[in-house]
Design a protein around this motif. Structure first.
Motif, short mmCIF file in Angstrom:
data_model
loop_
_atom_site.label_atom_id
_atom_site.label_comp_id
_atom_site.label_asym_id
_atom_site.label_seq_id
_atom_site.Cartn_x
_atom_site.Cartn_y
_atom_site.Cartn_z
N VAL A 27 -19.02 -1.46 -0.81
CA VAL A 27 -19.02 -2.80 -2.02
C VAL A 27 -20.24 -3.14 -2.50
O VAL A 27 -19.80 -3.95 -3.65
N TYR A 59 -14.31 -0.67 -0.40
CA TYR A 59 -13.13 -0.72 -0.89
C TYR A 59 -12.75 0.66 -1.60
O TYR A 59 -13.23 1.61 -1.43
N LEU A 73 -18.00 -3.65 -5.97
CA LEU A 73 -16.94 -3.97 -6.18
C LEU A 73 -16.53 -4.78 -7.46
O LEU A 73 -15.58 -4.67 -8.32
N ASP A 91 -8.72 -3.54 -2.07
CA ASP A 91 -9.75 -4.21 -1.16
C ASP A 91 -9.00 -5.09 -0.16
O ASP A 91 -8.00 -5.43 -0.40
#
Length: 146
Positions: A27, A59, A73, A91
């Motif tokens: 992430v 993710y 992310l 996610d």
């Protein structure tokens, strides 16, 4: 486009039908993404059911590319929403479920709840920070030493 999902089945079917590759990203975008099987979607959904407000340390990204540069992310969401293909991100939603992010509405997103309220913000609580997980990590390290 952002949607909340309670089932991984339509997502995995979409991935298989499109012959997409699934990559698992950190992430924070600190490490190179790793290729994983489509079944990782179900595993992420299962983890979301016991998240207790914590976020997963990774993710997922699904698309034609087999390799990608590391992206946080937040960067990945901005980038995917500007594309024109069927690629998407997944996610874990901290209260159970999966959030999918794409540039347009994809087949598996039809009928899902819109989640335009969701924003990819860093959370302070991570899996390893939960008291139960810290205890399990401690036990595991204790048994390794003996």
């Amino acid at each position: 486009m952002r949607f909340l999902h309670g089932s991984a089945v339509p997502i995995e079917e979409f991935i298989r039908a499109k012959k997409f590759h699934v990559l698992r990203y950190d992430v924070d975008g600190l490490t190179k993404p790793v290729a994983v099987p489509p079944s990782e979607v179900s595993e992420l959904l299962d983890r979301s059911q016991i998240a207790w407000g914590a976020r997963a340390p990774y993710y997922l990204s699904a698309g034609m590319a087999e390799e990608q540069a590391p992206l946080s992310l937040e960067e990945a969401v901005r980038q995917i929403e500007r594309t024109s293909g069927d690629e998407f991100l997944l996610d874990m939603y901290v209260d159970g479920g999966l959030i999918s992010v794409s540039a347009s509405v994809l087949e598996f997103q039809r009928g899902a709840s819109e989640a335009n309220w969701w924003h990819p913000r860093p959370f302070k609580r991570r899996w390893r920070d939960l008291p139960g997980v810290r205890h399990l990590i401690h036990l595991k390290s204790t048994f390794k030493r003996s």
